[in-house]
Structure formats: structure tokens, C-alpha cells
Design a protein around this motif. Structure first.
Motif, PDB file in Angstrom:
ATOM      1  N   TRP A   1       0.865  -1.183   0.000  1.00  0.00           N
ATOM      2  CA  TRP A   1       0.000   0.000   0.000  1.00  0.00           C
ATOM      3  C   TRP A   1       0.896   1.225   0.000  1.00  0.00           C
ATOM      4  O   TRP A   1       1.974   1.217   0.597  1.00  0.00           O
TER       5      TRP A   1
ATOM      6  N   GLN B   1     -13.173  -2.876   3.385  1.00  0.00           N
ATOM      7  CA  GLN B   1     -12.348  -3.983   2.889  1.00  0.00           C
ATOM      8  C   GLN B   1     -10.881  -3.582   2.757  1.00  0.00           C
ATOM      9  O   GLN B   1      -9.987  -4.380   3.052  1.00  0.00           O
ATOM     10  N   GLU B   2     -10.641  -2.347   2.342  1.00  0.00           N
ATOM     11  CA  GLU B   2      -9.250  -1.894   2.219  1.00  0.00           C
ATOM     12  C   GLU B   2      -8.615  -1.804   3.601  1.00  0.00           C
ATOM     13  O   GLU B   2      -7.456  -2.155   3.796  1.00  0.00           O
TER      14      GLU B   2
ATOM     15  N   GLY C   1      -7.591  -5.185   4.772  1.00  0.00           N
ATOM     16  CA  GLY C   1      -6.372  -5.635   4.099  1.00  0.00           C
ATOM     17  C   GLY C   1      -5.134  -4.961   4.663  1.00  0.00           C
ATOM     18  O   GLY C   1      -4.107  -5.591   4.891  1.00  0.00           O
ATOM     19  N   ILE C   2      -5.221  -3.666   4.923  1.00  0.00           N
ATOM     20  CA  ILE C   2      -4.068  -2.906   5.423  1.00  0.00           C
ATOM     21  C   ILE C   2      -3.729  -3.327   6.851  1.00  0.00           C
ATOM     22  O   ILE C   2      -2.554  -3.358   7.236  1.00  0.00           O
TER      23      ILE C   2
END
Lengths: 326, 266
Positions: A214, A267-268, A271-272
Motif C-alpha cells: 500500500w 475492505q481496504e 487488508g491494510i
């Protein structure tokens, strides 16, 4: 037993018994190529008389098709023992003698097709003269289908086994699938053409074993922490010229950086957040270089900007600086 | 007497051929279950050895003692995971995929009963049921448990493996390196594999596509897959997938295969 070089006639035979019988000196020799015994008579003594112990194994060989024999000395005779009668179960792959008279060893390696392992045996022998035997490394010891995988076993030359394993083998009934078959899901990747302010790229090993990344924004470029390594006293001989009463031994210097990401979907953010639990995190640079960093414990902050978009912040620890310290 | 009741791999009945999913997460339990029909005394034990598949290097040697007749579970994960490690070192010179060298350990076990008088039972070699332990950890409730079935590509109608990402939609910044990981398993090495990229605009409408072949020499490991970089401003999404190509025959051999220079001596 006294060492006498005539025991071993180069690699072709071994003299295993020398005795006086019927008024003659007799020399008993076992010839490896023919696996037979020849007796030589002489009217004169040719060295020290001797006999090796009954039961001594002086040869091991494989007789076609699939039986292994041992040659055993009993008195002045050499008898053979049929070691393995099971057809196809075992294969002799290597024989080697080592050591010196009378402390020799006959080493035997046999591949067992049922267990698919090599059985290694050492036989003590006072006369280590076996010429040696090793099957070529392209000899197939065993080929079998395990499901659709074809496993072929070879001698590796050192008494061990090498396996050539071919999964999805047509020889084992596998039918090659057609071309142009999709084998993964369609993974959508969003492309961003704008960078955040003060971009810092992190890549981390996620729990599935893959790598995620990211591009964060550095909220605070660097904060520097230094710590002294202590002081030592300085002897003072002349107060007028002295400049100090103690010296600092050294200092350590660490840097950290606060990162953030804004307008994240749920959702991001999920993930992060894996970066927080990953112990393998790198900062990547555009020129292809990289350095290892770590996420500071307890530095993570999550901010709900709205019902659907969120922001996060956390600190990373950069590699320690080298200083003029011991 | 002892037999293996279950292994970390799972069998999936399928047509035209059954599938064996051998990839398991090494940071979850890697469990073999043995069934003992007889435990003669307190000194009876089972010697289990772990070998690296291909090189046959001994990795671990242990004895386990069942206390009664029935099933005994043995977890090998702590032995296996000590041989795995990870560093970020993708090299895309001349290719679009690269492998993480120590990301997967291929191993098998042998086991043998040990009796109080020093005798042993028959040695059983489980080499044909080898396991691929990957540097991964799955979570409670995950489909197939610690088996990486959902992430291992197979050529099977209706089945599509997932990529090793925790993002539903990963994001790539143009101009910055970006990769996505996947298991390049042995189950697909019999064919060429292609990366298919479909380029979409902001409305997710198709613009164009590309097809690039992967490097087959990087199989049997976790792979980095490079995604096209420096795409035009009009491209806002890239849909990526892997697809089979032509069959390449049975040509691959494990490292350590036949050594040169050995001849029969007489």
C-alpha cells in the motif's frame, strides 16, 4: 592376524585360506568374477599359514534375475547363502570394502522396492579385498504410479536414492486438459494514477503467505529518538586546563515515521491491518531499493470519517542509525 | 500394528481425475493421525522421521509413545516451519513471475514401531504422499482448515483458485512496483501458464487485454506475479487471472537427480 599382502590379489581374487594338507601347502583363492574357488598346491611354504573365521562374508552379489547371495567362508570352502528369495523385492546397488587387514569391513547397500528405502549393512571381514560394485545411476530401480504421479527411483551413486517424480503423467493415465482453461479467479486490481502527499510504499508478508502493499502518506516525516550509552569519569590532573569531568561513551539513534491512509473502504482497511501483525515489512523505493521496517506496537489509530470511509494512522520504526559509538 | 488414518493433504474426488491437495499452512498444525491396534507396553513407541522430498535430507527424528489403543495425532508444524523463511526479493528480469525460494518445504515421513526388546517393526515409507508446507497461516473456520486447497491452482472445470492477498481489490499506484502472489503448484506444471490482463476504464468497461507467458522454472513455490506498470490514464482497473496454455510434456526433474561419472566396476 599378521598382515600379508598376498591376501588380496589386486581386485580379481582374495586368498582366504592358506594351510598345510596332505603334505602340500595349499592356497585357497576366491575369484570374484567367476565366484568360484581355486586351490593352488605347492611343495614349499609361501608365507604364513592362516585361515579366516568361519562365517566371514567375503562377497555379496546379485544373481539374475532378482536374488541376492552372500559368499561365506567355512573352513576351506566358500558357501553361498541365498539371502533373498522374493522375486523383485530387493536390488543390490552397491558393494564396497574398506579398512585394512585384519580390521576390514564389507559394506552392502540394498534397495528394498517395498519400503522404497536403502538397507545398509556392514560385515566385518579380516580381508577387505572386494573389488567394489556400484550400479550405474541410470538404472531404474523402481517405477510406479501413485495416482497420476509417476515416481522413478534411481541409485544416486553413493548408496542413496534419487527420485524422479512426474505429476500428472500420461503414463499413469492422466489426460492432459485442454488449453485455455482458467485456473484462478479473476482478481481485480484498482489503478491509482495520483500519489498521496509524502508517499511511502510498504510491502508486507500477509498471513496467507503472499505479499500485499500500500502507498501510505507520511504524516510526520521523521521523529528522532536518541539515547545515551552512559558516561565515564575523566581523570583531572590540572584544574586550570581541564575541559571536562566526564565523557559520554556514545549515543544510539532511532528514527520513526508516522504513516496514514485516508478514505479507505472497510475492505481496504481490513487488508491494510495485516501490516500490524506481519513481522516481515519492507519500505520500497521507486528506484527498486528497499529496507526492512517494523510497525511500532500500540501506535495504530483508526478514524471513522463516515459510515463508509475510514482513515488509519500508525508508526513505523526505521533501521537504527550507525553512530560513533562502541 | 500402526497405520496412518489421516494426513495433512486432502483428497477431492473429481472427474476425470482425483485431486490431492498437498499444500498446507505450516503456521497451523500439520497433523498426521496414526491408529494403534496394540500397545504392548509402556516402552513401545513409534519412530517418525521427516525427510525433504527430492533430496531425501533428514529434517527431524522423533519418537512418540501412545498410551493406549486408538488414534494418536502428531503435529509436525514446528519442525517444518523452521525450514521456511521469507524475504522480499522478486527479480523480474526477463519474466513476469519469480519464486520465493524458501517459501515451500516439500517433505514426507517414514515411521517404524520400536519394541521394548530393541526390535523394530517394518519401516513404512510414506514418500508418495509427500506434503508441501507453505509459509502461511489460516484462520479458524476457514474452508478446508489448514489445507491451502482454495489457493492451489488445479485444472478442473468450475474450480478457480484464489490469489494470496488479503485485499478484496488490491490497489496499484502507477509507477510503483506492484505484485500479487499465488501458489505455482506442481498440479499445473504440465502446461504453459499465461497471465491474462483485461484493462478496464472507470466504468469497468473493457478496453483491451494482454496475454503473457509465465516462467515455468519458478514452479513449486509461492510466486510473485508482476502486474503491468505505467498503464495509460484511461485504465482504472486491471482484471488478472491465470490460464493454461499448451502441454509441455513430462520433462521436469527434481534437483539432485542422477549424478554423472558413476560406472559399474568389477
Amino acid at each position: 592376524m599378521e598382515e600379508i599382502e598376498d591376501y588380496c590379489g589386486s581386485p580379481t581374487y582374495v586368498e582366504y585360506n592358506r594351510s598345510f594338507e596332505g603334505g602340500l601347502y595349499k592356497s585357497y583363492k576366491y575369484f570374484f568374477a567367476s565366484r568360484s574357488v581355486s586351490v593352488f598346491d605347492s611343495g614349499f611354504p609361501g608365507g604364513v599359514l592362516f585361515t579366516i573365521p568361519d562365517g566371514t562374508i567375503i562377497d555379496v552379489y546379485q544373481n539374475s534375475p532378482q536374488q541376492i547371495y552372500r559368499r561365506v567362508v567355512v573352513g576351506s570352502a566358500v558357501l553361498h547363502q541365498n539371502v533373498f528369495n522374493a522375486f523383485g523385492t530387493k536390488r543390490l546397488i552397491k558393494v564396497q570394502s574398506s579398512g585394512t587387514t585384519p580390521d576390514g569391513i564389507l559394506k552392502v547397500w540394498i534397495f528394498n522396492r517395498q519400503t522404497k528405502l536403502v538397507e545398509y549393512t556392514e560385515y566385518p571381514t579380516p580381508i577387505p579385498c572386494h573389488p567394489g560394485y556400484s550400479i550405474t545411476s541410470d538404472t531404474v530401480l523402481l517405477a510406479s504410479c501413485e495416482g497420476y504421479t509417476r515416481n522413478t527411483y534411481y541409485h544416486d551413486g553413493n548408496g542413496g536414492i534419487t527420485i524422479q517424480s512426474v505429476p500428472n503423467s500420461t503414463l499413469c493415465g492422466y489426460v492432459v486438459p485442454a488449453e485455455n482453461i482458467d485456473i484462478t479467479v479473476i482478481q481485480r486490481v484498482r489503478i491509482e494514477h495520483c500519489e498521496p502527499i509524502n508517499p511511502i510504499m510498504l510491502a508486507w508478508k500477509n498471513s496467507l503467505g503472499g505479499w500485499d502493499s500500500w502507498l501510505f502518506s507520511a504524516k510526520q516525516i521523521f521523529s528522532i529518538d536518541t539515547e545515551t550509552k552512559g558516561f565515564v569519569g575523566v581523570p583531572i590532573w590540572d584544574i586550570e586546563s581541564a575541559e571536562e569531568t566526564q565523557k559520554e561513551v556514545g549515543k544510539s539513534k532511532q528514527a520513526s515515521c508516522k504513516l496514514g491512509a485516508d478514505n479507505l473502504t472497510v475492505q481496504e482497511k481490513i487488508g491494510i491491518e495485516e501490516v500490524l501483525s506481519s513481522n516481515i515489512v519492507y519500505q520500497l523505493f521507486k528506484d527498486g531499493s528497499k529496507r526492512r521496517v517494523s510497525v511500532n506496537k500500540g501506535s495504530y489509530i483508526s478514524i471513522d470519517n463516515s459510515s463508509t470511509l475510514q482513515s488509519i494512522e500508525f508508526e513505523i520504526q526505521l533501521p537504527d542509525y550507525y553512530t560513533l559509538s562502541n | 500394528m500402526v497405520t496412518i488414518v489421516s494426513r495433512p493433504s486432502i483428497n477431492i474426488p473429481s472427474s476425470p481425475y482425483n485431486i490431492v491437495s498437498r499444500y498446507v499452512a505450516a503456521y497451523n498444525p500439520v497433523v498426521y493421525t496414526f491408529n494403534f491396534t496394540d500397545v504392548p507396553d509402556a516402552a513401545y513407541s513409534l519412530r517418525i522421521r521427516v525427510f525433504e522430498f527430492g533430496s531425501n535430507t533428514l529434517l527431524a527424528d522423533m519418537n512418540v509413545r501412545p498410551i493406549r489403543v486408538g488414534n494418536l495425532r502428531v503435529d509436525l508444524s514446528r519442525y517444518v516451519r523452521s525450514y521456511l523463511e521469507s524475504t522480499y526479493t522478486p527479480d523480474f528480469a526477463g519474466r513476469i513471475n519469480d519464486s520465493e525460494e524458501k517459501s515451500v518445504l516439500r517433505f514426507y515421513i517414514t515411521y517404524q514401531e520400536q519394541f521394548i526388546d530393541g526390535s523394530t517393526g517394518a519401516l513404512v515409507n510414506d514418500v508418495t504422499n509427500y506434503i508441501n508446507a507453505s509459509l502461511s497461516a489460516k484462520q479458524l473456520g476457514d474452508h478446508y482448515g489448514q489445507n491451502m486447497r482454495d489457493y492451489t491452482p488445479f485444472v478442473k472445470d468450475g474450480f478457480f483458485s484464489k490469489f494470496l492477498t488479503k485485499f478484496e481489490t488490491p490497489v496499484k499506484w502507477n509507477g510503483w512496483a506492484f505484485t500479487i502472489s499465488f501458489i505455482y503448484g506442481e498440479e499445473i506444471i504440465g502446461q504453459e501458464i499465461k497471465r491474462i490482463e483485461n484493462y478496464l476504464n472507470i466504468n469497468k468497461s473493457f478496453l483491451s487485454d494482454s496475454e503473457t507467458q509465465l516462467d515455468r522454472s519458478k514452479a513449486n513455490k509461492i510466486n510473485w506475479l508482476k502486474i503491468s506498470d505505467n498503464v495509460s490514464e484511461s485504465i482504472k482497473f486491471i482484471d488478472v487471472k491465470l490460464r493454461t496454455g499448451v502441454a509441455v510434456g513430462e520433462s521436469y526433474v527434481y534437483q539432485g537427480y542422477v549424478q554423472d561419472g558413476y560406472v559399474e566396476v568389477r
